[in-house]
Design a protein around this motif. Structure first.
Motif, PDB file in Angstrom:
ATOM      1  N   GLY A 153       0.778  -1.228   0.000  1.00  0.00           N
ATOM      2  CA  GLY A 153       0.000   0.000   0.000  1.00  0.00           C
ATOM      3  C   GLY A 153       0.805   1.270   0.000  1.00  0.00           C
ATOM      4  O   GLY A 153       0.739   2.038   0.947  1.00  0.00           O
ATOM      5  N   TYR A 154       1.551   1.522  -1.050  1.00  0.00           N
ATOM      6  CA  TYR A 154       2.275   2.780  -1.182  1.00  0.00           C
ATOM      7  C   TYR A 154       1.617   3.572  -2.301  1.00  0.00           C
ATOM      8  O   TYR A 154       1.464   3.089  -3.417  1.00  0.00           O
ATOM      9  CB  TYR A 154       3.756   2.546  -1.512  1.00  0.00           C
ATOM     10  N   GLN A 155       1.252   4.818  -2.004  1.00  0.00           N
ATOM     11  CA  GLN A 155       0.568   5.641  -2.997  1.00  0.00           C
ATOM     12  C   GLN A 155       1.459   5.953  -4.193  1.00  0.00           C
ATOM     13  O   GLN A 155       0.979   6.198  -5.285  1.00  0.00           O
ATOM     14  CB  GLN A 155       0.137   6.965  -2.362  1.00  0.00           C
ATOM     15  N   ASP A 156       2.744   5.971  -3.982  1.00  0.00           N
ATOM     16  CA  ASP A 156       3.652   6.498  -4.992  1.00  0.00           C
ATOM     17  C   ASP A 156       4.755   5.529  -5.372  1.00  0.00           C
ATOM     18  O   ASP A 156       5.783   5.931  -5.872  1.00  0.00           O
ATOM     19  CB  ASP A 156       4.289   7.763  -4.450  1.00  0.00           C
ATOM     20  N   PHE A 169       9.876  -0.110  -4.197  1.00  0.00           N
ATOM     21  CA  PHE A 169      10.419   1.226  -4.408  1.00  0.00           C
ATOM     22  C   PHE A 169       9.321   2.219  -4.066  1.00  0.00           C
ATOM     23  O   PHE A 169       8.219   2.146  -4.631  1.00  0.00           O
ATOM     24  CB  PHE A 169      10.852   1.375  -5.872  1.00  0.00           C
ATOM     25  N   TYR A 170       9.598   3.143  -3.140  1.00  0.00           N
ATOM     26  CA  TYR A 170       8.571   4.105  -2.736  1.00  0.00           C
ATOM     27  C   TYR A 170       9.209   5.307  -2.041  1.00  0.00           C
ATOM     28  O   TYR A 170      10.397   5.313  -1.738  1.00  0.00           O
ATOM     29  CB  TYR A 170       7.529   3.446  -1.824  1.00  0.00           C
ATOM     30  N   ASP A 171       8.396   6.323  -1.783  1.00  0.00           N
ATOM     31  CA  ASP A 171       8.841   7.538  -1.104  1.00  0.00           C
ATOM     32  C   ASP A 171       8.762   7.291   0.404  1.00  0.00           C
ATOM     33  O   ASP A 171       7.692   7.354   0.997  1.00  0.00           O
ATOM     34  CB  ASP A 171       7.954   8.719  -1.505  1.00  0.00           C
ATOM     35  N   ARG A 172       9.894   6.986   1.013  1.00  0.00           N
ATOM     36  CA  ARG A 172       9.943   6.637   2.436  1.00  0.00           C
ATOM     37  C   ARG A 172       9.533   7.811   3.317  1.00  0.00           C
ATOM     38  O   ARG A 172       8.820   7.635   4.294  1.00  0.00           O
ATOM     39  CB  ARG A 172      11.352   6.154   2.797  1.00  0.00           C
ATOM     40  N   ASN A 188      11.810  13.696  -0.829  1.00  0.00           N
ATOM     41  CA  ASN A 188      12.182  12.893  -2.000  1.00  0.00           C
ATOM     42  C   ASN A 188      13.181  11.784  -1.635  1.00  0.00           C
ATOM     43  O   ASN A 188      14.025  11.406  -2.449  1.00  0.00           O
ATOM     44  CB  ASN A 188      12.770  13.752  -3.122  1.00  0.00           C
ATOM     45  N   THR A 189      13.079  11.253  -0.414  1.00  0.00           N
ATOM     46  CA  THR A 189      13.917  10.099  -0.046  1.00  0.00           C
ATOM     47  C   THR A 189      13.251   8.835  -0.560  1.00  0.00           C
ATOM     48  O   THR A 189      12.202   8.420  -0.061  1.00  0.00           O
ATOM     49  CB  THR A 189      14.121  10.013   1.476  1.00  0.00           C
ATOM     50  N   ALA A 190      13.860   8.260  -1.585  1.00  0.00           N
ATOM     51  CA  ALA A 190      13.354   7.016  -2.151  1.00  0.00           C
ATOM     52  C   ALA A 190      13.920   5.851  -1.380  1.00  0.00           C
ATOM     53  O   ALA A 190      15.060   5.879  -0.941  1.00  0.00           O
ATOM     54  CB  ALA A 190      13.756   6.906  -3.617  1.00  0.00           C
ATOM     55  N   ARG A 191      13.115   4.831  -1.188  1.00  0.00           N
ATOM     56  CA  ARG A 191      13.579   3.616  -0.534  1.00  0.00           C
ATOM     57  C   ARG A 191      13.454   2.463  -1.506  1.00  0.00           C
ATOM     58  O   ARG A 191      12.427   2.286  -2.154  1.00  0.00           O
ATOM     59  CB  ARG A 191      12.767   3.327   0.715  1.00  0.00           C
ATOM     60  N   LEU A 192      14.510   1.692  -1.582  1.00  0.00           N
ATOM     61  CA  LEU A 192      14.536   0.475  -2.368  1.00  0.00           C
ATOM     62  C   LEU A 192      14.739  -0.681  -1.405  1.00  0.00           C
ATOM     63  O   LEU A 192      15.737  -0.730  -0.690  1.00  0.00           O
ATOM     64  CB  LEU A 192      15.682   0.526  -3.379  1.00  0.00           C
ATOM     65  N   GLU A 193      13.766  -1.550  -1.341  1.00  0.00           N
ATOM     66  CA  GLU A 193      13.835  -2.717  -0.445  1.00  0.00           C
ATOM     67  C   GLU A 193      13.817  -3.972  -1.280  1.00  0.00           C
ATOM     68  O   GLU A 193      13.167  -4.041  -2.290  1.00  0.00           O
ATOM     69  CB  GLU A 193      12.631  -2.757   0.503  1.00  0.00           C
TER      70      GLU A 193
END
Length: 193
Positions: A153-156, A169-172, A188-193
């Protein structure tokens, strides 16, 4: 600007170390129980404890899940939340020490040095020049997995993968802000998990 790779989640299993009723101090802990119906009545299948109000919020979101029927106690925590408001860390030993301290203070006689690591989530944060949601469609076009998994459930952002491997990948920063969680992350901190 790059940030280091960090550990987002650790899950440890301890065999033969189930808590006894009343052993866990309930101060600062939220609790939920699951029961199984048997011919002899209800029996405890799983007791889950959440360190919701411990250590002024720097509790690693530690969760203790006791499963008496499996003779297993699981400890799950987020190392990033032990040391700051969600900035990544690779200090696994320091996180283990903090988790051990919380477990012992809770009244559980569990030695985490003897635990088996059953899950470790590695993640990378990066501050992007553009909003994170501008990158997600392009990534989705180029990343393909054999089986798609459930969408988080990430909007972006996006989640692709299967049960053994996932790419998220989402805006943490946005996620934590929407969840009303104090954090030290930049926009604009992107997170890659």
């Amino acid at each position: 600007t790059f940030m280091n790779i960090g550990i987002d989640k650790l899950v440890l299993n301890v065999k033969g170390a189930n808590r006894q009723d009343g052993q866990l101090s309930n101060v600062g802990w939220a609790k939920s129980n699951n029961y199984l119906q048997t011919d002899n009545g209800l029996i405890l299948d799983r007791a889950t404890f959440y360190a919701s109000n411990l250590n002024d919020g720097f509790n690693g979101n530690l969760t203790i899940k006791d499963e008496p029927l499996k003779d297993t106690t699981s400890i799950m925590f987020n190392p990033t939340n032990f040391f700051s408001h969600y900035k990544l860390t690779t200090d696994v030993k320091g996180a283990m020490d903090k988790a051990q301290d919380i477990v012992w203070k809770s009244g559980l006689d569990l030695d985490l040095t003897n635990a088996q690591i059953v899950r470790i989530d590695v993640t990378k944060d990066r501050i992007l020049s553009e909003p994170v949601q501008r990158y997600a469609p392009t990534l989705q076009n180029y990343l393909h997995f054999r089986r798609q998994s459930k969408n988080l459930g990430y909007q972006d952002g996006l989640t692709l993968g299967n049960n053994s491997r996932q790419f998220t990948f989402y805006d943490r920063k946005l996620k934590l802000d929407l969840d009303k969680v104090d954090n030290d992350l930049s926009n604009n901190t992107a997170r890659l998990e």
